[in-house]
Scaffold this active site. Structure first.
Site, PDB file in Angstrom:
ATOM      1  N   LYS A 121       1.996  20.337 -13.724  1.00 51.41           N
ATOM      2  CA  LYS A 121       1.598  18.763 -14.917  1.00 51.41           C
ATOM      3  C   LYS A 121       3.165  18.834 -15.886  1.00 51.41           C
ATOM      4  CE  LYS A 121      -1.966  18.431 -17.364  1.00 51.41           C
ATOM      5  NZ  LYS A 121      -1.555  18.039 -19.216  1.00 51.41           N
ATOM      6  N   ASN A 122       2.744  19.282 -16.746  1.00 49.99           N
ATOM      7  CA  ASN A 122       3.463  19.733 -18.601  1.00 49.99           C
ATOM      8  C   ASN A 122       4.799  20.173 -18.067  1.00 49.99           C
ATOM      9  OD1 ASN A 122       0.947  19.510 -19.560  1.00 49.99           O
ATOM     10  ND2 ASN A 122       0.211  21.708 -20.082  1.00 49.99           N
ATOM     11  N   ARG A 134      -6.631  14.206 -14.142  1.00 49.99           N
ATOM     12  CA  ARG A 134      -5.761  14.694 -14.595  1.00 49.99           C
ATOM     13  C   ARG A 134      -4.805  15.840 -14.400  1.00 49.99           C
ATOM     14  NH1 ARG A 134      -7.047  14.665 -20.831  1.00 49.99           N
ATOM     15  NH2 ARG A 134      -4.400  15.194 -20.483  1.00 49.99           N
ATOM     16  N   ARG A 179      -4.699  18.019 -34.149  1.00 47.59           N
ATOM     17  CA  ARG A 179      -3.340  18.143 -32.997  1.00 47.59           C
ATOM     18  C   ARG A 179      -2.060  17.060 -33.353  1.00 47.59           C
ATOM     19  NH1 ARG A 179      -3.962  17.461 -26.358  1.00 47.59           N
ATOM     20  NH2 ARG A 179      -2.181  18.711 -26.422  1.00 47.59           N
ATOM     21  N   CYS A 197      -6.740  14.933 -25.008  1.00 45.42           N
ATOM     22  CA  CYS A 197      -7.610  16.009 -25.103  1.00 45.42           C
ATOM     23  C   CYS A 197      -8.133  16.268 -26.303  1.00 45.42           C
ATOM     24  CB  CYS A 197      -7.315  17.285 -24.265  1.00 45.42           C
ATOM     25  SG  CYS A 197      -7.611  17.945 -21.980  1.00 45.42           S
ATOM     26  N   ASP A 205      -3.706  27.187 -22.067  1.00 46.11           N
ATOM     27  CA  ASP A 205      -4.726  26.183 -21.020  1.00 46.11           C
ATOM     28  C   ASP A 205      -4.980  27.248 -19.806  1.00 46.11           C
ATOM     29  OD1 ASP A 205      -3.394  24.150 -22.609  1.00 46.11           O
ATOM     30  OD2 ASP A 205      -1.250  23.863 -21.036  1.00 46.11           O
TER      31      ASP A 205
HETATM   32  C1  EPZ Z   1       1.190  21.423 -24.458  1.00 46.52           C
HETATM   33  O1  EPZ Z   1       0.460  20.699 -25.675  1.00 46.52           O
HETATM   34  C2  EPZ Z   1       0.040  21.184 -23.287  1.00 46.52           C
HETATM   35  N1  EPZ Z   1       0.219  19.865 -22.712  1.00 46.52           N
HETATM   36  C3  EPZ Z   1      -0.523  21.678 -23.728  1.00 46.52           C
HETATM   37  O2  EPZ Z   1      -1.344  21.338 -22.366  1.00 46.52           O
HETATM   38  C4  EPZ Z   1      -0.926  22.730 -23.715  1.00 46.52           C
HETATM   39  O3  EPZ Z   1      -1.962  23.540 -24.455  1.00 46.52           O
HETATM   40  C5  EPZ Z   1      -0.100  23.442 -25.263  1.00 46.52           C
HETATM   41  O4  EPZ Z   1       0.979  23.230 -24.796  1.00 46.52           O
HETATM   42  C6  EPZ Z   1       0.118  24.379 -26.007  1.00 46.52           C
HETATM   43  O5  EPZ Z   1       0.734  25.345 -24.587  1.00 46.52           O
HETATM   44  C7  EPZ Z   1       1.587  19.514 -22.482  1.00 46.52           C
HETATM   45  O6  EPZ Z   1       2.911  20.110 -22.328  1.00 46.52           O
HETATM   46  C8  EPZ Z   1       1.728  18.705 -21.548  1.00 46.52           C
HETATM   47  P1  EPZ Z   1       1.574  22.166 -29.079  1.00 46.52           P
HETATM   48  P2  EPZ Z   1       1.140  20.288 -26.940  1.00 46.52           P
HETATM   49  O7  EPZ Z   1       2.419  21.204 -29.607  1.00 46.52           O
HETATM   50  O8  EPZ Z   1       3.071  19.595 -26.802  1.00 46.52           O
HETATM   51  C9  EPZ Z   1       0.056  22.043 -33.326  1.00 46.52           C
HETATM   52  C10 EPZ Z   1      -3.625  20.637 -21.037  1.00 46.52           C
HETATM   53  O9  EPZ Z   1      -4.086  21.150 -20.868  1.00 46.52           O
HETATM   54  N2  EPZ Z   1       1.102  21.320 -34.342  1.00 46.52           N
HETATM   55  O10 EPZ Z   1       2.284  23.089 -28.182  1.00 46.52           O
HETATM   56  O11 EPZ Z   1       0.663  18.787 -27.778  1.00 46.52           O
HETATM   57  C11 EPZ Z   1      -1.038  21.503 -32.756  1.00 46.52           C
HETATM   58  O12 EPZ Z   1      -1.967  20.881 -33.185  1.00 46.52           O
HETATM   59  C12 EPZ Z   1      -2.498  20.506 -22.146  1.00 46.52           C
HETATM   60  O13 EPZ Z   1      -2.413  20.383 -20.006  1.00 46.52           O
HETATM   61  C13 EPZ Z   1       0.804  20.986 -35.515  1.00 46.52           C
HETATM   62  O14 EPZ Z   1       0.388  20.675 -35.917  1.00 46.52           O
HETATM   63  O15 EPZ Z   1       0.953  21.513 -27.690  1.00 46.52           O
HETATM   64  C14 EPZ Z   1      -1.600  22.669 -31.710  1.00 46.52           C
HETATM   65  O16 EPZ Z   1      -2.425  23.692 -32.889  1.00 46.52           O
HETATM   66  C15 EPZ Z   1      -3.646  20.674 -23.552  1.00 46.52           C
HETATM   67  N3  EPZ Z   1       1.767  19.724 -35.363  1.00 46.52           N
HETATM   68  C16 EPZ Z   1      -0.573  24.066 -31.835  1.00 46.52           C
HETATM   69  O17 EPZ Z   1       1.141  22.756 -32.303  1.00 46.52           O
HETATM   70  C17 EPZ Z   1       2.547  19.274 -35.262  1.00 46.52           C
HETATM   71  O18 EPZ Z   1       3.237  18.184 -35.284  1.00 46.52           O
HETATM   72  C18 EPZ Z   1       0.808  24.467 -30.428  1.00 46.52           C
HETATM   73  O19 EPZ Z   1       0.464  22.404 -30.389  1.00 46.52           O
HETATM   74  C19 EPZ Z   1       2.171  19.186 -33.327  1.00 46.52           C
HETATM   75  C20 EPZ Z   1       1.920  20.226 -33.065  1.00 46.52           C
END
Ligand code: EPZ
Length: 429
Positions: free
Chosen positions: A22-23, A408, A131, A126, A316
């Site tokens: 998915k991701n 999802r 985020r 989610c 995840d």
């Molecule tokens: C991706 O989300 C995945 N989603 C998530 O999977 C996964 O948990 C996550 O990466 C971490 O591996 C998809 O690929 C669709 P991040 P993403 O930006 O990209 C902070 C699932 O269950 N952050 O790496 O949204 C954020 O709050 C989902 O399949 C900021 O602070 O995650 C978090 O604490 C859930 N500012 C950390 O970084 C920003 O502008 C990592 O988030 C962006 C992120």
């Protein structure tokens, strides 16, 4: 609203085919916005999130054609799908669509790069933490974009096109790395992204972009270099296997006992999770085209884990691992470092008899000899599946409510488990 009913206690034996990730699928689909040619994606999983993103892309003008699908043919299998963004008809991604799925915010990168403008609603997704999107905004500003946030929308403009630059991420972000990668492919000159996410899905996106004519090196390391090109062409790309689905079923087998071949996947995608799993006493045997997971008798040993960006233990899989630890012979500690609110499964696992206490970002799990079935409620995708895993090992009946979260991200979950001897059924309505 659909529910899933599980009668626990059966070991899992057989073969589980692993779907496309998915991701990886989501950013790959979004990459189709970068070209007026056709991007063909093979092994695209049939999931609610994929369908939702198809609606969002359709709103921007992407034509979507599923290959070989006939009327009444079962469409629930992985498919090959053509995405053609011949003309971008709308550079706005509205709240009604984006609020349902965080990844849809990522259209901001390709729209801005190709059209010089994008207006995208702040995202949903989610409920696992706040985020924010600050890293996306800062990153795109380093490519020369002018960005304002007003009335819940991020308005990004680069009327003369994006210009290559250097951006050091203050924190690793998968989504912001995807967006910078896509945006920089069409920027003028060279872009260097430091402290980039190293997840296999980033590498998959980079490989697809390279097949489309992008000049990218270093994907899979912390420094990615992109030399902008004037335009990208179409390509044909196969979505990589879902490492989270792989890890989830591996944990299910470790929980129930049994012997399952996870097909069409690779241990190299999730080495840290498999290492933790083998420490719990499960046997993990990489095979040609898959991974065999086996546990026949013997205790589940307690193992401490801390989530981290790739190659660390994936957030995840944290909920699923906690599900497994509820039955361990001893005490384990599970520390979540990526999201601040990713422990909603704790109170639901407790309904099955698990003993878990929370202190800040660490859960202490005291294993119990038996879990007992109960009605539980899923609150996010991975939390939901941790309840399914626990239900498979619990005595009696567990009913998991709000199954739409599972839909999802898990293709044909009931069928895959039932084929291995589990008693799992969907109750509609
Ligand atoms: C991706 O989300 C995945 N989603 C998530 O999977 C996964 O948990 C996550 O990466 C971490 O591996 C998809 O690929 C669709 P991040 P993403 O930006 O990209 C902070 C699932 O269950 N952050 O790496 O949204 C954020 O709050 C989902 O399949 C900021 O602070 O995650 C978090 O604490 C859930 N500012 C950390 O970084 C920003 O502008 C990592 O988030 C962006 C992120």
């Amino acid at each position: 609203m659909d529910r899933i009913r599980i009668v626990g206690g059966n070991p899992l034996n057989g073969v589980i085919p692993i779907s496309g990730a998915k991701n990886a699928a989501l950013p790959l689909m979004i990459a189709s916005l970068l070209t007026d040619d056709t991007l063909t994606l093979e092994n695209l999983p049939h999931l609610a999130d994929v369908e939702q993103l198809q609606r969002i892309l359709g709103n921007h003008g992407v034509d979507i054609a599923v290959v070989g699908r006939r009327e009444r043919q079962d469409s629930a299998y992985a498919r090959t799908v053509h995405f053609t963004a011949r003309t971008i008809v709308d550079t706005t991604a509205p709240y009604e669509l984006v609020s349902k799925m965080r990844a849809s915010f990522w259209v901001i990168g390709p729209l801005l790069a190709r059209m010089g403008e994008a207006k995208v609603s702040l995202p949903g997704g989610c409920a696992i933490g706040t985020r924010p999107v600050d890293l996306f905004i800062e990153g795109l500003q380093h490519l020369g974009a002018e960005i304002t946030i007003e009335n819940g929308y991020v308005d990004a403009r680069a009327p003369k096109g994006l210009i290559g630059g250097r951006y050091v991420f203050p924190k690793v972000s998968v989504g912001a790395t995807h967006v910078m990668l896509m945006a920089a492919t069409l920027a003028k000159g060279q872009t260097v992204i430091d402290n980039a996410a190293r997840e296999p899905e980033v590498v998959d996106l980079a490989n697809c972009l390279i097949a489309m004519g992008a000049k990218i090196s270093g994907a899979g390391t912390s420094t990615i270099t992109i030399d902008g090109v004037a335009s990208l062409s179409g390509a044909r790309h196969r979505v990589l296997p879902d490492r989270i689905e792989t890890g989830t079923y591996a944990m299910a087998v470790a929980m129930t006992g049994g012997d399952v071949l996870l097909e069409n996947t690779s241990d190299t995608l999730l080495e840290s999770a498999l290492l933790a799993l083998s420490r719990t006493g499960a046997e993990i045997i990489p095979e040609q085209g898959g991974i065999r997971v086996r546990r026949n008798g013997g205790d589940i040993l307690p193992v401490d884990i801390t989530t981290d960006p790739f190659p660390g233990f994936p957030t995840d899989l944290q909920a699923q691992f906690m599900g497994l630890m509820t039955r361990a012979n001893g005490i384990s500690h599970i520390t979540e470092t990526i999201f601040e609110n990713r422990f909603m499964h704790v109170q639901e696992l407790a309904r099955l008899g698990a003993k878990i206490s929370l202190s800040g970002q660490t859960a202490t799990v005291t294993g119990v000899p038996v879990l007992r079935g109960a009605p539980v409620m899923a609150t996010d995708l991975r939390a939901s599946v941790s309840l399914v895993i626990a239900g498979l090992a619990a005595e009696g009946e567990t009913v998991v409510n709000r199954v739409y979260h599972l839909d999802r991200g898990f293709e044909r979950l009931e069928e895959k488990l039932t084929n291995c001897g589990a008693v799992v059924e969907r109750i509609s309505g």
